[in-house]
Design a protein around this motif. Sequence first.
Motif, PDB file in Angstrom:
ATOM      1  N   ARG B  14      28.873   6.600  21.629  1.00 52.35           N
ATOM      2  CA  ARG B  14      27.829   7.409  21.010  1.00 52.35           C
ATOM      3  C   ARG B  14      26.781   6.474  20.412  1.00 52.35           C
ATOM      4  O   ARG B  14      27.108   5.654  19.547  1.00 52.35           O
ATOM      5  N   ILE B  15      25.584   6.586  20.911  1.00 55.38           N
ATOM      6  CA  ILE B  15      24.501   5.786  20.345  1.00 55.38           C
ATOM      7  C   ILE B  15      23.516   6.721  19.679  1.00 55.38           C
ATOM      8  O   ILE B  15      23.118   7.736  20.245  1.00 55.38           O
ATOM      9  N   VAL B  16      23.158   6.373  18.451  1.00 56.31           N
ATOM     10  CA  VAL B  16      22.193   7.173  17.710  1.00 56.31           C
ATOM     11  C   VAL B  16      20.951   6.315  17.459  1.00 56.31           C
ATOM     12  O   VAL B  16      21.066   5.159  17.052  1.00 56.31           O
ATOM     13  N   TYR B 108      28.177   7.695  14.989  1.00 55.83           N
ATOM     14  CA  TYR B 108      27.696   6.740  15.992  1.00 55.83           C
ATOM     15  C   TYR B 108      28.692   5.608  16.189  1.00 55.83           C
ATOM     16  O   TYR B 108      29.490   5.293  15.290  1.00 55.83           O
ATOM     17  N   LEU B 111      24.123   2.088  16.196  1.00 56.23           N
ATOM     18  CA  LEU B 111      22.962   2.744  15.591  1.00 56.23           C
ATOM     19  C   LEU B 111      21.734   1.863  15.785  1.00 56.23           C
ATOM     20  O   LEU B 111      21.800   0.656  15.576  1.00 56.23           O
TER      21      LEU B 111
END
Lengths: 412, 464
Positions: B14-16, B108, B111
Amino acid sequence: MSHGILSQILDYANRANPYPLYEELRRTPVFHDGTGPYVISTYFDIQSLLHDPRLSSDSRNLAATAGDPLAGGEQEEATALPPSFLKLDPPEHDRLRRMTNRPFGPPHSPYRVDGMRGGLKDIVTGLIDNLGDTERIDLVDQFAYPFPVTMICQLLGVPREDEARFHVWADTLAASLDPDPDSDPAERQRKTHDSRMELGMYLAGLIEERRKDPGEDMLSQLAVGHGPDDSMSTMELLSTAALLLIAGHETTVNLITNGMLTLLRNPDVLQQLRREPGLAVPLVEELLRFEPPVQLLPQRTPLVDIEVRGITIPKGSSMWLILASGNRDPNRFENPDRFDPHRKDVQHLGLGSGIHSCFGAPLARLEAQLALSELARRLENPRLLEDPPPYRQNAVLRGPRHLRIACDGIRP
Amino acid sequence: MADSALDQLKRSGRIVVVGASLAGLRAAEVMREKGFAGTLTLIGDEPHEPYDRPPLSKQVLLGKADAEHTLLPRRRDIEAEWRLGVAAIGLDMAARTVKLADGDEVPYDRLLIATGVRARPWPNEAEGELAGVFTLRTREDGAGLARALAAGPRRVLVIGAGFTGSEIASACRERGVDVTVAERGDAPLVGALGGVIGAVAAELHRENGVDLRTGIMVTGLEGDSSGRVRAAHLSDGTTLECDVVVVSLGAQRNTEWLTGSGLGAGPRGIACDAGCRAFDLRGIVTDDIYVAGDVARSPHALFGYQFLSLEHWGNAVAQAETAAHNMLSESTDRRPHLWVPAFWSSQFGVNIKSVGVPSMGTEIMITQGSRAERRFTGVYGYQGRIIGAVTFDNARWLQFYERQIECTAPFPPPFTTVDRRADGQRPIPADFPDPSVPTHGPTITLSGYSPADRRIATFTPAGH
């Protein structure tokens, strides 16, 4: 490095395919044989030198031309015209180029080139309609050559009835850049000189008329002149007109001819262009990389000693920048010897770079795009009758002298 | 190791990205380009997809482009989850979550912070809220100001003659609108380019009919009974009647939301290493939080490893690309962000470009062209080397000077060039204002000491 690689490059025997010689040259990125020019052949060196303010394009800064086989070949001085902006440095260069650009391109004339689209299309259509015997077409004489002259007449505002005379002068002058080694040099020089004089007289007359009664054409706009730089002197205007005529002419012939030759050697691309005329845009860019009409720039000289790759090039030396070699530099382009119109990264040196980058580029691109897409669309099953074709003598402005092709018919 | 942590991240991580503008978008595109197949969330406090800002102070104000139509072109599809119109308000580094203004928390694995800057508002809030008082940063700002100019105001006052302020003044004149520019420094652009070039800029303003007042401050704005601005009071005691005021006092970095997070964030931006990895408060580099664009401050080898904050379009793109690359690379494959600062502006028909850090320069030499013709190249020198360059309508040579900066070439340049004029025979003081005197602020900020200075014993990030 084999001895005499420069003479091999200039040797007509290697005209059809100089690229292996360039590859050899790139092994010595700054090549100097002791007496001749300093030859630069890799992409990044050329690119940075084209932006180097220590380099002059003015031949008056050359210390000596001894040993440079391309020096002194220019004919402009013969008629005592001042040098065109191609051979000047700033600020004179900037002033003349700026004034010339005013009636030609953005910001002051953003629609000039695009406005010629219809006229160009008509010329192309007319020339293709009249190709005649489809078993024996010489694409150079019947298409690629007449096209730019007709175009430059329209651009400059040469009256239609004078076009024929204009063509003869243009042909002679263009031919002088491409000397046939078998012809008598004195005779050739006399003819060139006469043509230049006659053309000069003709243009001077035309300029006088336009000063009194200006039209929308470029010559009128240049003759009247407005804007912060005022107007050109008649002599400057003659130089500029001659430059537009010559530089915008031979190069376009070669761009179109090299283009058709390359397409005929890559029939899949030709087929694709027929289906999608829009492919002409990236295709012409790739063509300018792959087979640039100006192979090298022979007129640069450093104003001070400069260092390139650890080698000192003395002030006043003659330098050649081999654009066509930089365009095939594997350190810059993937698979450089592959013709790939879908190539994304195609920032080539085909039109130069920096302050002397091709003035006529927008027009040259449009002409080549229209010409190639129309030829692809209308010629039915075109094929080369000889490969390689016979080339012009000239190693700098390189291109086929004839391109003999046949096809099964002309589509409407 | 068939299935490394990096492979897992790429496949299902998960990349934010906080900040949905130029840097955020370009980074997202590079991540997908590099094969990131996980969840990509873009958070932006503005309700729009990423748009381009440079036209807002130029074409938009001239009525040549619509502020609504400056969306940034997409290089590729990024298949992102967009959280637009909702600001990030907090970061929990331990839990690896970003808190949003609507109460949501977004988890995330990596980030990227690209929250950029905002316009510095007029210090007196009530005066700043008068109708007719603008700042110029967002699309709404641009649209509002364009409407105000199109309505034919009697006089516009621009406060601050930095790049944005000068561009606004230029647009006003091009539209035939009377404009006064009030600048606290001695000349326009003086913070970024120094007094020598500032003097040229001042002439440009005046030749084009701008009522330029330098060395002056606006002490207050006055509204009429309907709450519309009608006049400005100046520090020389005069009052200027005006119906539009543009506050153009530079930018503030959007870091407040990180207060208390433990990240090394403050008014000067978020400190990061050359690979865009954010520092925490203790000066220790994080490995899952990256920074890019205007909000980042990173050490640069060419400028004594001082921390550099840049408000430059090209920097946002280049730094985003580097950050995105590093976020998805093993430590040995990471690369530094060593972009040479570069920016451009267009005002009064002149194209202005600069490379390097002119504001570090102490001397300047006009190596090509002439100031009188408004067409020249100026080269900045710092301790015997070339540190920056500026061109007015002479940009084609800039690449050469950029190379000179990169290879720390000597200053004054020992060579002659084409177009060298009489005033280019020797260097003169570049005449930057004393940095302790505030101006509209340069677009480049140097902060922090060089490692060689050995001035500090402990590390305390600013603002904490």
